[in-house]
Write a protein that holds these residues in place. Structure first.
Motif, PDB file in Angstrom:
ATOM      1  N   GLN A 148      -7.995  -4.332  -9.466  1.00  0.00           N
ATOM      2  CA  GLN A 148      -7.783  -4.624  -8.055  1.00  0.00           C
ATOM      3  C   GLN A 148      -8.255  -6.045  -7.773  1.00  0.00           C
ATOM      4  OE1 GLN A 148     -10.186  -1.807  -5.989  1.00  0.00           O
ATOM      5  NE2 GLN A 148      -8.782  -1.599  -4.279  1.00  0.00           N
ATOM      6  N   ASN A 154      -5.441  -4.336  -1.819  1.00  0.00           N
ATOM      7  CA  ASN A 154      -4.172  -3.611  -1.940  1.00  0.00           C
ATOM      8  C   ASN A 154      -3.273  -4.212  -3.019  1.00  0.00           C
ATOM      9  OD1 ASN A 154      -3.704  -5.940  -0.428  1.00  0.00           O
ATOM     10  ND2 ASN A 154      -1.940  -5.037   0.622  1.00  0.00           N
ATOM     11  N   ALA A 186      -5.406   3.932  -7.261  1.00  0.00           N
ATOM     12  CA  ALA A 186      -4.778   3.579  -5.978  1.00  0.00           C
ATOM     13  C   ALA A 186      -4.360   4.819  -5.208  1.00  0.00           C
ATOM     14  CB  ALA A 186      -3.580   2.663  -6.219  1.00  0.00           C
ATOM     15  N   LEU A 195      -7.690   2.653   1.180  1.00  0.00           N
ATOM     16  CA  LEU A 195      -6.752   1.578   0.816  1.00  0.00           C
ATOM     17  C   LEU A 195      -5.608   1.546   1.815  1.00  0.00           C
ATOM     18  CD1 LEU A 195      -6.268  -0.535  -1.437  1.00  0.00           C
ATOM     19  CD2 LEU A 195      -4.958   1.214  -2.639  1.00  0.00           C
TER      20      LEU A 195
END
Length: 195
Positions: A148, A154, A186, A195
């Motif tokens: 990430q 994101n 995710a 997220l």
């Protein structure tokens, strides 16, 4: 490697190659018809063997890419500037890549072996790595341990950019594993509303 074989560089290299018979495009070039075409298609050309070497480019700290805000693409976005080069280690390795291939083919009985060397620059390989290092500290890495982006949670980067090096082996399965792990992370983060 240094010492045991008198090689004056670190790390290593590998080969990929193929053997095939040439001449298969002759019918298209000569445009025969009927029996002439059939005979041309059923008569292969001479055998040839090809080996391509690939070796590790060390992860030099000063190799980098950056946004060039002085040059933009057709959408007005800055283009990438590359500040990357092959160094003495890679240039020395290339000499052995070529000679070792010649030696192996000749030892196997291949005739008329010709070693060639084509120009190479970083980025011409298919498994280039680096530029978005994974790490534990946003001051020294671009990505966290889940691939990430530290500054954009994101966004996930799961290709070779997250790795500083992959030796001289094909890293595709590692990319796939990193992608599966990041996707699972995710999905869980989305379900939790993180997220």
């Amino acid at each position: 490697m240094p010492g045991d074989e008198g090689r004056n560089y670190i790390r290593g290299f590998g080969y990929q190659g193929s053997a095939s018979r040439g001449g298969w495009s002759r019918p298209a070039e000569e445009l025969g018809i009927g029996a002439e075409l059939k005979n041309a298609l059923s008569t292969p050309g001479a055998w040839g063997i090809n080996m391509t070497a690939f070796g590790e480019i060390l992860p030099y700290h000063d190799n980098k890419i950056s946004l060039n805000r002085g040059v933009t693409d057709k959408w007005g976005l800055p283009v990438l500037s590359f500040d990357v080069s092959l160094r003495e280690n890679e240039l020395e390795m290339r000499k052995d890549m070529k000679q070792d291939a010649i030696d192996m083919l000749e030892a196997a009985g291949v005739k008329d072996v010709v070693g060639t060397e084509t120009p190479y620059a970083p980025g011409m390989g298919i498994h280039e790595m680096g530029t978005a290092r994974m790490g534990r500290d946003p001051a020294t890495s671009v990505l966290n341990g889940n691939n990430q982006v530290w500054d954009a949670p994101n966004v996930f980067v799961t290709d070779g950019a997250c790795m500083t090096s992959g030796s001289c082996v094909n890293p595709s399965l590692t990319y796939m594993a990193l992608t599966a792990r990041a996707a699972e992370f995710a999905v869980d983060a989305l379900k939790k509303g993180d997220l």
